[in-house]
Write an enzyme that holds these catalytic residues in place. Structure first.
Site, PDB file in Angstrom:
ATOM      1  N   SER A 210       0.797  -1.226   0.000  1.00 32.82           N
ATOM      2  CA  SER A 210       0.000   0.000   0.000  1.00 32.82           C
ATOM      3  C   SER A 210       0.830   1.278   0.000  1.00 32.82           C
ATOM      4  O   SER A 210       0.326   2.322  -0.395  1.00 32.82           O
ATOM      5  CB  SER A 210      -0.948   0.000   1.200  1.00 32.82           C
ATOM      6  OG  SER A 210      -0.252  -0.236   2.394  1.00 32.82           O
TER       7      SER A 210
ATOM      8  N   HIS B 110      -5.530  -3.738  -1.960  1.00 32.10           N
ATOM      9  CA  HIS B 110      -5.340  -2.713  -2.996  1.00 32.10           C
ATOM     10  C   HIS B 110      -5.390  -3.282  -4.414  1.00 32.10           C
ATOM     11  O   HIS B 110      -5.151  -2.547  -5.374  1.00 32.10           O
ATOM     12  CB  HIS B 110      -4.017  -1.971  -2.780  1.00 32.10           C
ATOM     13  CG  HIS B 110      -4.068  -0.990  -1.663  1.00 32.10           C
ATOM     14  ND1 HIS B 110      -4.574   0.289  -1.812  1.00 32.10           N
ATOM     15  CD2 HIS B 110      -3.689  -1.087  -0.372  1.00 32.10           C
ATOM     16  CE1 HIS B 110      -4.489   0.926  -0.662  1.00 32.10           C
ATOM     17  NE2 HIS B 110      -3.957   0.114   0.238  1.00 32.10           N
TER      18      HIS B 110
ATOM     19  N   LYS C 115     -11.979  -0.026  -0.136  1.00 32.57           N
ATOM     20  CA  LYS C 115     -11.119   0.709  -1.070  1.00 32.57           C
ATOM     21  C   LYS C 115     -11.837   0.840  -2.406  1.00 32.57           C
ATOM     22  O   LYS C 115     -12.755   1.640  -2.508  1.00 32.57           O
ATOM     23  CB  LYS C 115      -9.760   0.036  -1.119  1.00 32.57           C
ATOM     24  CG  LYS C 115      -9.031   0.286   0.203  1.00 32.57           C
ATOM     25  CD  LYS C 115      -7.738  -0.418   0.395  1.00 32.57           C
ATOM     26  CE  LYS C 115      -7.176   0.027   1.743  1.00 32.57           C
ATOM     27  NZ  LYS C 115      -6.361  -0.981   2.391  1.00 32.57           N
TER      28      LYS C 115
HETATM   29  C1  LIG Z   1      -6.243  -1.110   3.869  1.00 34.69           C
HETATM   30  C2  LIG Z   1      -5.710  -2.458   4.103  1.00 34.69           C
HETATM   31  C3  LIG Z   1      -6.302  -3.295   5.043  1.00 34.69           C
HETATM   32  C4  LIG Z   1      -7.419  -2.827   5.930  1.00 34.69           C
HETATM   33  O1  LIG Z   1      -8.617  -2.778   5.248  1.00 34.69           O
HETATM   34  P1  LIG Z   1      -9.874  -2.060   5.960  1.00 34.69           P
HETATM   35  O2  LIG Z   1     -11.032  -2.621   5.248  1.00 34.69           O
HETATM   36  O3  LIG Z   1      -9.701  -0.604   5.783  1.00 34.69           O
HETATM   37  O4  LIG Z   1      -9.819  -2.464   7.392  1.00 34.69           O
HETATM   38  C5  LIG Z   1      -5.811  -4.570   5.178  1.00 34.69           C
HETATM   39  N1  LIG Z   1      -4.770  -5.004   4.447  1.00 34.69           N
HETATM   40  C6  LIG Z   1      -4.161  -4.227   3.548  1.00 34.69           C
HETATM   41  C7  LIG Z   1      -3.023  -4.760   2.744  1.00 34.69           C
HETATM   42  C8  LIG Z   1      -4.601  -2.924   3.347  1.00 34.69           C
HETATM   43  O5  LIG Z   1      -3.998  -2.139   2.463  1.00 34.69           O
END
Ligand SMILES: *Cc1c(COP(=O)(O)O)cnc(C)c1O
Length: 396
Positions: A185, A213, A244
């Site tokens: 990320s 992502h 996301k």
């Molecule tokens: C953003 C993210 C999460 C968390 O996801 P949420 O739904 O916001 O809790 C978990 N793992 C990775 C790799 C992320 O980038």
């Protein structure tokens, strides 16, 4: 009010963070999460959110949420094992499984919770987890909660993974789990999942990818990293987020039916925390509809990404090793990144500075998130602001 003596240490820590340029200043937004935001009473271009496809305020998702509220109310009542599960949640899980081309899927309240629930359900004391050194915090926490031995391997390095597994061969571990982010990320690079899969095969390890992502971004029509590498049926667990590209909030675990069944019995955030809310689930269902109907949004996201990166590189910025819409603009010192972000904001461009501990010390950056919601004019305005601030601060 004065801070009580026993809490004084927190004030000192906070002062240190400010001093080091590592304090999180959080802006308050008075508009939907679109290409443009209203922040502190002014319109600024949004390059912070993970709203890759512009679904966070998409009319179809909003309408679906409203209709579901009319029909089912807002809350899920309790945890699903106690209060029963609403039809909507089951429908979303079936639709997500079909979209991803797997046997089954289970939703959690967030991607973070999906990792906290899944890793300890699969491995425990006496087992071993091989984890990419740059994995997301929720993987790190899930791994710690499991009490398994954690062995970190060099970032995106399948050869090092193989060496680590071989070095631990005689340690007498019961089960082994390899876990990696799909897209990282903060750098936007993509895990070599095809090579990692080969290693998992050689050594009989469980393989789990966190595609937070990659969901809605990679693969055909946004079907994710497994589709991107054409590894269907070969990756045991795909964790994803609905927060996301899907534009809502929630987490999902997709894979074989037996793993999903096990998570309904042993996934602690599933068992001890209430389900996603009704409007969230309904909006996610509408997101799946949109993704299945057309690749238009995903295509636009990639077109925007290619344009923005090419132009930034042309201006002389270092955008790291990103292969996705996550565009890190590498600056080095955290204080420089914060200054840069502040000046961009003055130019009407909202893009966050990211520093330690989210990224290693000395690797601070501005993280630009490209979205299908941006049009060419938006991207050009941002490029103009980056050029101006970059010259002012002597970065380019
Ligand atoms: C953003 C993210 C999460 C968390 O996801 P949420 O739904 O916001 O809790 C978990 N793992 C990775 C790799 C992320 O980038």
């Amino acid at each position: 009010m004065t801070t009580p003596e026993k809490l004084r240490w927190i004030e000192e820590e906070l002062a240190d963070l400010r001093q080091a340029g590592l304090y999180n200043y959080i802006r308050t937004i008075a508009s939907p999460q679109g290409a443009w935001l209203v922040v502190d009473g002014r319109d600024v271009l949004n390059f912070c959110s993970n709203n890759y496809l512009g679904l966070a305020n998409h009319p179809r998702l909003m309408e679906a949420a409203k209709q579901a509220i009319e029909r089912y109310g807002v809350g899920p009542g309790a945890v699903r094992t106690i209060a029963g599960t609403m039809k909507l949640h089951v429908e979303l899980e079936e639709r997500l499984a079909a979209f991803k081309g797997v046997e089954a899927a289970i939703t959690f309240q967030s991607g973070f919770n999906a990792n906290l629930g899944t890793i300890p359900a699969l491995v425990g004391r006496g087992d071993v987890i091989y984890s990419d050194e740059l994995n997301h915090a929720s993987i790190i926490d899930g791994a710690r909660l499991s009490r398994a031995t954690i062995v970190r391997y060099a970032h995106c390095d399948a050869e090092d993974l193989r060496r680590q597994i071989e070095a631990n061969k005689d340690a007498g571990h019961r089960r082994a789990l390899i876990v990696t982010d799909g897209v990282f990320s903060m750098d936007g690079d993509v895990a070599p999942l095809d090579e990692i899969y080969e290693v998992a095969q050689e050594h009989g390890c469980l393989l789990m990818v966190d595609d937070a992502h990659g969901e809605g971004v990679l693969g055909r029509g946004g079907r994710g990293i497994v589709d991107h590498y054409n590894l269907h049926g070969k990756v045991d667990v795909e964790v994803g987020t609905l927060s996301k590209a899907f534009g809502v909030v929630g987490g999902v675990v997709a894979g074989s039916a037996v793993i999903v069944e096990w998570l309904r019995q042993r996934g602690r955030p599933f068992l001890f925390s209430s389900a996603m809310t009704v409007p969230d689930v309904a909006a996610c269902l509408a997101a799946v509809d949109l993704l299945e109907e057309s690749t238009e949004l995903v295509d636009r996201l990639w077109k925007n990404t290619e344009y923005f990166k090419r132009e930034m590189e042309g201006l002389g910025f270092d955008t790291g090793k990103s292969a996705t819409p996550i565009t890190p603009v590498m600056l080095g010192e955290a204080s420089l990144a914060q200054d840069f972000s502040r000046k961009l904001f003055e130019e009407g461009v909202f893009a966050m500075a990211i520093g330690y501990p989210t990224v290693p010390r000395g690797k601070a950056r501005i993280r630009v998130m490209i979205s299908a919601a941006h049009n060419r004019e938006d991207l050009d305005k941002a490029l103009g602001a980056f050029e101006k601030v970059g010259r002012e601060l002597g970065v380019i």
